[in-house]
Design an enzyme around this catalytic site. Sequence first.
Site, mmCIF file in Angstrom:
data_model
loop_
_atom_site.group_PDB
_atom_site.id
_atom_site.type_symbol
_atom_site.label_atom_id
_atom_site.label_comp_id
_atom_site.label_asym_id
_atom_site.label_seq_id
_atom_site.Cartn_x
_atom_site.Cartn_y
_atom_site.Cartn_z
ATOM 1 N N HIS A 179 0.921 -1.125 0.069
ATOM 2 C CA HIS A 179 -0.062 0.021 0.148
ATOM 3 C C HIS A 179 0.936 1.283 -0.095
ATOM 4 C CE1 HIS A 179 -3.748 -1.705 2.070
ATOM 5 N NE2 HIS A 179 -3.990 -1.600 0.739
ATOM 6 N N CYS A 294 -2.585 2.805 8.848
ATOM 7 C CA CYS A 294 -3.588 1.929 8.419
ATOM 8 C C CYS A 294 -4.848 2.125 9.641
ATOM 9 C CB CYS A 294 -3.127 0.575 8.551
ATOM 10 S SG CYS A 294 -1.615 0.048 7.651
HETATM 11 N N1 ARG Z 1 -3.845 -6.817 6.319
HETATM 12 C C1 ARG Z 1 -4.534 -5.758 5.939
HETATM 13 C C2 ARG Z 1 -4.372 -5.955 4.490
HETATM 14 O O1 ARG Z 1 -3.348 -7.160 4.014
HETATM 15 C C3 ARG Z 1 -3.431 -5.025 6.229
HETATM 16 C C4 ARG Z 1 -4.140 -3.464 5.862
HETATM 17 C C5 ARG Z 1 -3.067 -2.288 6.038
HETATM 18 N N2 ARG Z 1 -3.431 -1.111 6.085
HETATM 19 C C6 ARG Z 1 -3.128 -0.147 5.320
HETATM 20 N N3 ARG Z 1 -3.786 0.842 5.179
HETATM 21 N N4 ARG Z 1 -1.669 -0.295 4.929
HETATM 22 O O2 ARG Z 1 -5.088 -5.659 3.566
#
Ligand code: ARG
Length: 301
Positions: A179, A294
């Site tokens: 991300h 996150c």
């Molecule tokens: N386990 C989640 C996923 O893989 C974590 C999300 C983390 N969120 C973020 N904004 N980076 O989607």
Amino acid sequence: MSTIRPADARPGARRTPRPRRYLVCRPTHFDVRYAINPWMQEAAEVDTALAGRQWAELVRAYREHGHTVEVMEPAPDLPDMVFAANSALVVGGRAFGSLFHAPQRRPESREYEIWFKAAGYDLYRPESPCEGEGDLVPAGGYLLAGTGFRTTREAHAEVQEYFGLPVISLHLTDPYFYHLDTALFVLDDGAPDGGAGTGGGARPADGPRAAALAYYPGAFSPGSREVLRRLFPDAVLATRDDALAFGLNSVSDGRHVFIAPQATGLIDRLTARGYVPVPVDLSEFHKAGGGIKCCTQELRP
Ligand code: ARG
């Protein structure tokens, strides 16, 4: 006539905080039950009680620094729902919702939609996979948008059309930084008027340089690295160690930077630039590939 106001990169610059409104989701059902990024090990043991205390500490730190925190209750069987950033991008009081890449997370969009509608937002549902602030962030009247693992280029076009803000697409290439918010964060979005209006702060005419940011160049394709270098020549550059410590998954109010204490190198560089790091340890959430940002959705007026 607008004059371009590049972000002040001087070490001694006075950093001014601006009160924010954040949406967070209680980690009641947080767990690692599937693996959709390299951080997630299905055999990982999450200490639920510790996760709850760490998350409460983040909320406490935001409130102590003058920010408003809205708390949403999670739905059972959605162990990643605590990661509120992925639910939407809110700019100028308008919410662009989510469509998750992974089927396991798809039902979260509906849960967040219920919250946004009850809070008076008219939420737009994207047609192409888009994971909210995980991959989208306003900077100097532009939107920086990540793609490569989750949010699609088609969604970048949709979000540009929705907000009428120019999108700068950035290609992520390292699966550990799947991300945009694991590889880059905005220290100051260059908002002269406190972020009011659909411009999300600065006008595009001010140029992206009105914003200050930090990023890890190695997370991006060579072309995207060059785009960042040209647009943000004064950015704070982070190392791979800072990024692996979730140091770029930080939240800044323009002065205070809520940051993982493990990102020691980045903490030093931010301090040298006049920012005030506020360490908050979310180590239990790192097991799911998530950190401070996150867990935080910014509701921009
Ligand atoms: N386990 C989640 C996923 O893989 C974590 C999300 C983390 N969120 C973020 N904004 N980076 O989607």
